[in-house]
Design an enzyme around this catalytic site. Structure first.
Site, PDB file in Angstrom:
ATOM      1  CB  SER A   1      -0.871  -0.017   1.256  1.00  0.00           C
ATOM      2  OG  SER A   1      -1.492   1.238   1.435  1.00  0.00           O
TER       3      SER A   1
ATOM      4  CE1 TYR B   1      -3.501  -2.703   5.055  1.00  0.00           C
ATOM      5  CE2 TYR B   1      -2.996  -0.416   4.505  1.00  0.00           C
ATOM      6  CZ  TYR B   1      -3.411  -1.677   4.123  1.00  0.00           C
ATOM      7  OH  TYR B   1      -3.733  -1.915   2.804  1.00  0.00           O
TER       8      TYR B   1
HETATM    9  N1  LIG Z   1      -8.884  -1.080  -0.801  1.00  0.00           N
HETATM   10  C1  LIG Z   1      -7.906  -0.177  -0.886  1.00  0.00           C
HETATM   11  O1  LIG Z   1      -8.119   1.031  -1.110  1.00  0.00           O
HETATM   12  C2  LIG Z   1      -6.473  -0.627  -0.769  1.00  0.00           C
HETATM   13  C3  LIG Z   1      -5.440   0.312  -0.883  1.00  0.00           C
HETATM   14  C4  LIG Z   1      -4.113  -0.117  -0.845  1.00  0.00           C
HETATM   15  C5  LIG Z   1      -3.849  -1.479  -0.702  1.00  0.00           C
HETATM   16  N2  LIG Z   1      -4.877  -2.363  -0.583  1.00  0.00           N
HETATM   17  C6  LIG Z   1      -4.559  -3.802  -0.465  1.00  0.00           C
HETATM   18  O2  LIG Z   1      -5.184  -4.488  -1.557  1.00  0.00           O
HETATM   19  C7  LIG Z   1      -5.440  -5.848  -1.173  1.00  0.00           C
HETATM   20  C8  LIG Z   1      -6.864  -6.240  -1.503  1.00  0.00           C
HETATM   21  O3  LIG Z   1      -7.744  -5.362  -0.839  1.00  0.00           O
HETATM   22  P1  LIG Z   1      -9.343  -5.468  -1.017  1.00  0.00           P
HETATM   23  O4  LIG Z   1      -9.867  -4.122  -0.667  1.00  0.00           O
HETATM   24  O5  LIG Z   1      -9.701  -6.074  -2.330  1.00  0.00           O
HETATM   25  O6  LIG Z   1      -9.675  -6.509   0.182  1.00  0.00           O
HETATM   26  P2  LIG Z   1     -11.069  -7.149   0.642  1.00  0.00           P
HETATM   27  O7  LIG Z   1     -11.140  -6.967   2.133  1.00  0.00           O
HETATM   28  O8  LIG Z   1     -12.203  -6.684  -0.199  1.00  0.00           O
HETATM   29  O9  LIG Z   1     -10.871  -8.717   0.319  1.00  0.00           O
HETATM   30  C9  LIG Z   1      -9.854  -9.438   0.917  1.00  0.00           C
HETATM   31  C10 LIG Z   1     -10.208 -10.913   1.041  1.00  0.00           C
HETATM   32  O10 LIG Z   1      -9.148 -11.484   1.826  1.00  0.00           O
HETATM   33  C11 LIG Z   1      -9.694 -12.447   2.683  1.00  0.00           C
HETATM   34  N3  LIG Z   1      -8.830 -12.639   3.853  1.00  0.00           N
HETATM   35  C12 LIG Z   1      -8.684 -11.803   4.924  1.00  0.00           C
HETATM   36  N4  LIG Z   1      -7.852 -12.353   5.817  1.00  0.00           N
HETATM   37  C13 LIG Z   1      -7.444 -13.537   5.295  1.00  0.00           C
HETATM   38  C14 LIG Z   1      -6.597 -14.573   5.776  1.00  0.00           C
HETATM   39  N5  LIG Z   1      -5.991 -14.483   6.980  1.00  0.00           N
HETATM   40  N6  LIG Z   1      -6.403 -15.675   5.011  1.00  0.00           N
HETATM   41  C15 LIG Z   1      -7.037 -15.797   3.808  1.00  0.00           C
HETATM   42  N7  LIG Z   1      -7.861 -14.839   3.300  1.00  0.00           N
HETATM   43  C16 LIG Z   1      -8.068 -13.735   4.049  1.00  0.00           C
HETATM   44  C17 LIG Z   1     -11.057 -11.877   3.082  1.00  0.00           C
HETATM   45  O11 LIG Z   1     -11.925 -12.923   3.508  1.00  0.00           O
HETATM   46  C18 LIG Z   1     -11.518 -11.211   1.782  1.00  0.00           C
HETATM   47  O12 LIG Z   1     -12.347 -12.059   1.001  1.00  0.00           O
HETATM   48  C19 LIG Z   1      -5.069  -5.923   0.313  1.00  0.00           C
HETATM   49  O13 LIG Z   1      -3.749  -6.424   0.449  1.00  0.00           O
HETATM   50  C20 LIG Z   1      -5.107  -4.486   0.766  1.00  0.00           C
HETATM   51  O14 LIG Z   1      -4.286  -4.265   1.910  1.00  0.00           O
HETATM   52  C21 LIG Z   1      -6.172  -1.973  -0.597  1.00  0.00           C
END
Ligand SMILES: NC(=O)c1ccc[n+]([C@@H]2O[C@H](COP(=O)([O-])OP(=O)(O)OC[C@H]3O[C@@H](n4cnc5c(N)ncnc54)[C@H](O)[C@@H]3O)[C@@H](O)[C@H]2O)c1
Length: 251
Positions: free
Chosen positions: A147, A160
């Protein structure tokens, strides 16, 4: 270019959000995909969608912070799909239950481990169980989703961000240790994104001011960058952190 026919990809947190979109994109390019998630019903729905579209998808249900559970799920999925994992995308990164925006001294110390377990240990575990097969076969691609919050140091998400920085540093060292065996390791550092329509117009306008593109991201802005890094064509790209951020930061 970017043909993944004959490759097998393991994607963590692939039951929804960006992980599901990465699975769609890699599947469309010909990869067989193993969909990891904590929740079977989420991963099952994505597998059904991809199989109905003519792809090959199976699930691997496990908490990636649990090494033994992950190993068992990965071994079962490889047997089911009939091939070893060539591509690993460490996408899971937001702990189940979400996360709050708060200054570090306002955080509850008993919550810190959730970030480190998922973004630190989770990434160590997947690499630990999946990399040996890649090295044996002399080809692998690992991409860890991190991120801009961690790369730049955004306020409100210090723990985080620090846990994401673990993944970033880890990819660099693994690149130096294992790229000589054909296993390239990189990170993609993301700005804020959501499903199409995820943000209200007001929220979008407020947050988008910080972006050169004057908009937040979508899954489809990001998945093609993952595709590039896991492809044959990215063979000379390793140890890098690639920002995909709409111009949130320019260095
Ligand atoms: N959403 C944002 O704006 C943003 C910004 C920067 C980085 N990110 C990163 O992008 C990635 C995806 O984000 P997203 O918003 O699509 O996430 P999300 O929360 O929509 O989906 C993540 C999935 O991961 C699964 N998960 C959580 N913990 C887990 C575990 N211990 N083992 C297996 N599965 C697990 C959850 O059940 C969920 O289905 C993440 O790494 C997040 O940190 C997101």
């Amino acid at each position: 270019m970017f043909d993944l026919t004959g490759r097998t990809a393991f994607i963590t947190g692939a039951g929804q959000g960006l992980g599901a979109q990465i699975a769609r994109t890699l599947s469309e390019q010909g990869a067989a995909v193993i969909l990891n998630d904590l929740f079977a019903e989420r991963a099952d729905a994505v597998a059904a969608e991809l199989n109905a579209a003519g792809g090959k998808a199976v699930t691997a249900i496990a908490d990636i912070s649990d090494l033994e559970a992950l190993k068992a799920a990965k071994n079962d999925a490889e047997s089911e799909i009939g091939s070893g994992v060539d591509i690993l995308v460490n996408n899971a990164g937001i702990p189940a239950g979400g996360m709050a925006l708060e200054k570090f001294l306002d955080t509850d110390p008993t919550t810190w481990h959730r970030q480190v377990d998922l973004n630190g240990y989770g990434t160590f575990n997947t690499c630990y169980v999946i990399m040996p097969g890649m090295i044996d076969r002399g080809w692998g691609r690992i991409v860890t989703i991190v991120s801009e919050g961690g790369r730049i140091g955004d306020p409100g998400i210090a723990v985080y961000g620090a846990a994401k920085a673990m993944g970033m540093a880890f990819m660099k060292s693994l690149a130096n240790e294992y790229s000589r065996f054909g296993v390239n390791c990189n990170s993609i550092s993301l700005g804020t994104f959501g499903a199409p329509g995820a943000f209200s117009e007001e929220m979008q306008a407020k947050m988008a001011r910080n972006y050169a593109t004057k908009r937040l991201g979508t899954w489809t802005d990001i998945a093609p960058a993952v595709l590039w890094l896991v492809s044959e064509e990215a063979g000379w790209v390793t140890g890098q952190t690639v920002p995909v951020n709409g111009g949130y930061a320019t260095s």
